[in-house]
Design a protein around this motif. Structure first.
Motif, PDB file in Angstrom:
ATOM      1  N   PHE A  30     -27.661 -64.046  10.424  1.00 40.66           N
ATOM      2  CA  PHE A  30     -26.868 -63.806   9.218  1.00 40.66           C
ATOM      3  C   PHE A  30     -27.735 -63.389   8.027  1.00 40.66           C
ATOM      4  CE2 PHE A  30     -24.053 -66.245  11.801  1.00 40.66           C
ATOM      5  CZ  PHE A  30     -22.762 -65.988  11.373  1.00 40.66           C
ATOM      6  N   ALA A  31     -29.035 -63.514   8.154  1.00 43.50           N
ATOM      7  CA  ALA A  31     -29.932 -63.367   7.008  1.00 43.50           C
ATOM      8  C   ALA A  31     -30.174 -61.929   6.542  1.00 43.50           C
ATOM      9  CB  ALA A  31     -31.272 -64.057   7.290  1.00 43.50           C
ATOM     10  N   THR A  32     -29.921 -60.947   7.377  1.00 42.50           N
ATOM     11  CA  THR A  32     -30.122 -59.554   6.946  1.00 42.50           C
ATOM     12  C   THR A  32     -28.861 -58.742   7.251  1.00 42.50           C
ATOM     13  OG1 THR A  32     -30.944 -58.621   9.029  1.00 42.50           O
ATOM     14  CG2 THR A  32     -32.566 -59.730   7.599  1.00 42.50           C
ATOM     15  N   PRO A  33     -28.632 -57.669   6.515  1.00 44.38           N
ATOM     16  CA  PRO A  33     -27.451 -56.836   6.798  1.00 44.38           C
ATOM     17  C   PRO A  33     -27.467 -56.253   8.216  1.00 44.38           C
ATOM     18  CG  PRO A  33     -28.402 -56.253   4.672  1.00 44.38           C
ATOM     19  CD  PRO A  33     -29.361 -57.201   5.329  1.00 44.38           C
ATOM     20  N   THR A  35     -29.000 -57.426  11.035  1.00 39.49           N
ATOM     21  CA  THR A  35     -28.742 -58.415  12.087  1.00 39.49           C
ATOM     22  C   THR A  35     -27.333 -58.972  11.986  1.00 39.49           C
ATOM     23  OG1 THR A  35     -29.798 -60.131  10.732  1.00 39.49           O
ATOM     24  CG2 THR A  35     -31.157 -59.050  12.423  1.00 39.49           C
ATOM     25  N   TYR A  36     -26.795 -59.054  10.777  1.00 42.87           N
ATOM     26  CA  TYR A  36     -25.433 -59.578  10.643  1.00 42.87           C
ATOM     27  C   TYR A  36     -24.419 -58.657  11.312  1.00 42.87           C
ATOM     28  CZ  TYR A  36     -21.013 -61.289   8.973  1.00 42.87           C
ATOM     29  OH  TYR A  36     -19.722 -61.741   8.931  1.00 42.87           O
ATOM     30  N   VAL A  63     -20.665 -58.977   4.012  1.00 41.06           N
ATOM     31  CA  VAL A  63     -22.055 -58.889   4.445  1.00 41.06           C
ATOM     32  C   VAL A  63     -22.975 -59.564   3.437  1.00 41.06           C
ATOM     33  CG1 VAL A  63     -23.963 -57.296   4.965  1.00 41.06           C
ATOM     34  CG2 VAL A  63     -21.656 -56.810   5.827  1.00 41.06           C
ATOM     35  N   ASN A  67     -25.262 -62.779   4.249  1.00 37.49           N
ATOM     36  CA  ASN A  67     -26.719 -62.703   4.068  1.00 37.49           C
ATOM     37  C   ASN A  67     -27.227 -63.797   3.149  1.00 37.49           C
ATOM     38  OD1 ASN A  67     -26.771 -59.050   3.995  1.00 37.49           O
ATOM     39  ND2 ASN A  67     -26.673 -60.436   5.733  1.00 37.49           N
ATOM     40  N   SER A  71     -29.709 -66.616   4.550  1.00 40.97           N
ATOM     41  CA  SER A  71     -31.046 -66.766   3.958  1.00 40.97           C
ATOM     42  C   SER A  71     -31.315 -68.193   3.519  1.00 40.97           C
ATOM     43  CB  SER A  71     -31.197 -65.827   2.755  1.00 40.97           C
ATOM     44  OG  SER A  71     -31.062 -64.494   3.150  1.00 40.97           O
TER      45      SER A  71
END
Length: 160
Positions: A30-33, A35-36, A63, A67, A71
């Motif tokens: 979930f931490a980057t656009p 990978t999400y 998104v 993110n 994070s």
């Protein structure tokens, strides 16, 4: 005034660390656009395969909030992996109570049944981390023989 008694059993810190590893594995995507988008697609198709509805289509706000959540949870998980203190378990248990509350709210308002899987784990780790804390009967300082008298936690005493 009663105070909480700190759980001092070494198993408690292992539970704190295990919940952190779960969080890291589940939320890292979930931490980057980029990978999400992949996580969203996997969850959506997995939900469909299990007979649930697909997740809503992605938009910029969804998104962004995914993110931000990813994070913060990744950083919080790494802290608990590196230094799993009883106090971290208390705060994580409180956070899981909040997460489970909002998940229940979403489920009550039509969120995909896929969310039940995550809800169950949130509740389980929340209970495991909150139940060992108990109210002391004595007024005064927190009962914790492993803590120095200046109020700081010494992590080395929890690994023994």
């Amino acid at each position: 005034m009663s105070r909480l008694r700190t759980p001092t059993h070494p198993t408690y810190c292992r539970v704190v660390r295990a919940s952190a590893w779960y969080d890291l594995v589940v939320t890292a995507g979930f931490a980057t656009p980029w990978t999400y988008v992949l996580v969203h697609d996997v969850l959506s198709s997995g939900g469909l395969a299990l007979g649930f509805e697909a997740l809503p289509e992605l938009d910029t706000w969804q998104v962004l909030f995914a993110n931000l959540m990813g994070s913060v949870v990744v950083v919080w998980a790494v802290l608990r992996i590196v230094r799993p203190l009883p106090e971290h378990g208390l705060f994580d248990g409180i956070a899981r109570t909040l997460f489970a509350t909002w998940q229940a709210y979403a489920l009550a308002h039509g969120a995909s049944g896929l969310l039940w899987l995550f809800f169950g784990i949130e509740v389980a780790f929340g209970v495991l981390q909150l139940v060992p804390w108990r109210w002391g009967r004595n007024a005064g300082s927190v009962t914790n023989d492993a803590s120095p008298t200046d109020g700081r936690s010494d992590a080395s005493t929890y690994w023994k």
